[in-house]
Design a protein around this motif. Structure first.
Motif, PDB file in Angstrom:
ATOM      1  N   GLU A  85       0.589  -1.251  -0.027  1.00 41.75           N
ATOM      2  CA  GLU A  85       0.014  -0.127  -0.054  1.00 41.75           C
ATOM      3  C   GLU A  85       0.789   1.176  -0.069  1.00 41.75           C
ATOM      4  N   PRO A  86       0.662   2.097  -0.727  1.00 41.14           N
ATOM      5  CA  PRO A  86       1.331   3.498  -0.778  1.00 41.14           C
ATOM      6  C   PRO A  86       1.069   4.353   0.574  1.00 41.14           C
ATOM      7  N   ALA A  87       2.244   4.638   1.100  1.00 38.98           N
ATOM      8  CA  ALA A  87       2.036   5.270   2.704  1.00 38.98           C
ATOM      9  C   ALA A  87       2.884   6.613   2.399  1.00 38.98           C
ATOM     10  N   THR A  88       2.382   7.761   2.796  1.00 37.60           N
ATOM     11  CA  THR A  88       3.230   8.830   3.291  1.00 37.60           C
ATOM     12  C   THR A  88       3.824   8.834   4.536  1.00 37.60           C
ATOM     13  N   LEU A  89       4.982   9.394   4.517  1.00 39.21           N
ATOM     14  CA  LEU A  89       6.011   9.322   5.544  1.00 39.21           C
ATOM     15  C   LEU A  89       6.192  10.701   6.468  1.00 39.21           C
ATOM     16  N   GLU A  90       6.038  10.876   7.672  1.00 43.87           N
ATOM     17  CA  GLU A  90       6.471  12.018   8.414  1.00 43.87           C
ATOM     18  C   GLU A  90       7.583  12.407   7.769  1.00 43.87           C
ATOM     19  N   GLU A  95      13.295  12.068   5.621  1.00 45.31           N
ATOM     20  CA  GLU A  95      14.501  12.671   5.764  1.00 45.31           C
ATOM     21  C   GLU A  95      15.543  11.475   6.057  1.00 45.31           C
ATOM     22  N   ALA A  96      15.364  10.524   7.067  1.00 40.26           N
ATOM     23  CA  ALA A  96      16.013   9.611   7.309  1.00 40.26           C
ATOM     24  C   ALA A  96      16.163   8.489   5.901  1.00 40.26           C
ATOM     25  N   CYS A  97      14.900   8.272   5.800  1.00 36.51           N
ATOM     26  CA  CYS A  97      14.791   7.315   4.494  1.00 36.51           C
ATOM     27  C   CYS A  97      15.638   7.916   3.003  1.00 36.51           C
ATOM     28  N   THR A  98      15.492   9.069   3.090  1.00 42.16           N
ATOM     29  CA  THR A  98      16.357   9.704   1.925  1.00 42.16           C
ATOM     30  C   THR A  98      17.986   9.722   2.039  1.00 42.16           C
ATOM     31  N   GLU A 121      17.733   3.233  14.843  1.00 43.26           N
ATOM     32  CA  GLU A 121      17.331   4.798  14.849  1.00 43.26           C
ATOM     33  C   GLU A 121      16.012   4.838  13.932  1.00 43.26           C
ATOM     34  N   LEU A 122      16.098   4.291  12.820  1.00 43.28           N
ATOM     35  CA  LEU A 122      15.115   4.356  11.927  1.00 43.28           C
ATOM     36  C   LEU A 122      13.737   3.715  12.498  1.00 43.28           C
ATOM     37  N   MET A 123      13.974   2.399  13.110  1.00 45.74           N
ATOM     38  CA  MET A 123      12.572   1.856  13.780  1.00 45.74           C
ATOM     39  C   MET A 123      12.269   2.555  15.082  1.00 45.74           C
ATOM     40  N   GLY A 124      13.085   3.255  15.754  1.00 44.62           N
ATOM     41  CA  GLY A 124      12.776   4.097  16.967  1.00 44.62           C
ATOM     42  C   GLY A 124      12.070   5.386  16.498  1.00 44.62           C
ATOM     43  N   MET A 125      12.201   5.949  15.236  1.00 45.79           N
ATOM     44  CA  MET A 125      11.389   6.924  14.710  1.00 45.79           C
ATOM     45  C   MET A 125      10.025   6.525  14.562  1.00 45.79           C
ATOM     46  N   VAL A 126      10.153   5.319  13.551  1.00 45.63           N
ATOM     47  CA  VAL A 126       8.807   4.771  13.092  1.00 45.63           C
ATOM     48  C   VAL A 126       7.970   4.214  14.017  1.00 45.63           C
ATOM     49  N   GLY A 127       8.501   3.161  14.950  1.00 40.65           N
ATOM     50  CA  GLY A 127       7.609   2.518  15.758  1.00 40.65           C
ATOM     51  C   GLY A 127       7.538   1.308  15.274  1.00 40.65           C
ATOM     52  N   ARG A 128       7.368   0.208  15.912  1.00 41.94           N
ATOM     53  CA  ARG A 128       7.125  -1.179  15.513  1.00 41.94           C
ATOM     54  C   ARG A 128       5.616  -1.561  15.358  1.00 41.94           C
ATOM     55  N   ASP A 129       5.103  -1.927  14.396  1.00 44.11           N
ATOM     56  CA  ASP A 129       3.630  -2.549  14.300  1.00 44.11           C
ATOM     57  C   ASP A 129       3.675  -3.815  14.616  1.00 44.11           C
TER      58      ASP A 129
END
Length: 129
Positions: A85-90, A95-98, A121-129
């Protein structure tokens, strides 16, 4: 002797060989001035600027024009696919993904410690589902 000074002296010899009336003294002064300019441009090679003196002084001058701050990150709004699914990031996550996309293809991509720390660090920003 610099290439410019050598070239000027060679040109002087050619002119004098042709018998032209040239102010040789002025041309020699110009050649010496060019050599002095070349020497000034190589300030970093001078021992008196960056030498370790007896008193421990390593530099005689410092020029600083203030700190430079990067402009704020501007999100580009490209959606990513998450579970199909397309998702919009904060903005901060985008910025981290870029940044990670810029790392791909470099040596850093293959360093295990870097990958582990970035993922953490990225998982800390995103939070785990």
């Amino acid at each position: 002797m610099s290439d410019r000074k050598t070239g000027i002296k060679r040109k002087l010899e050619e002119i004098n060989a042709q018998g032209a009336n040239v102010k040789v003294k002025k041309l020699k002064q110009a050649a010496n001035a060019l050599d002095a300019i070349d020497t000034q441009k190589k300030w970093y090679e001078k021992d008196e600027i960056c030498s370790d003196d007896d008193d421990g002084t390593k530099w005689s001058s410092l020029e600083h024009h203030g700190p430079i701050f990067n402009p704020r990150y501007e999100p580009h709004g490209v959606k990513v696919l998450y579970k199909g699914e397309p998702a919009t990031l904060e903005a901060s996550i985008e910025e981290a993904c870029t940044y990670w996309a810029q790392v791909c293809g470099t040596d850093w991509e293959h360093k295990e410690a870097f990958r582990k720390n970035f993922s953490k660090e990225l998982m800390g920003m995103v939070g785990r589902d």
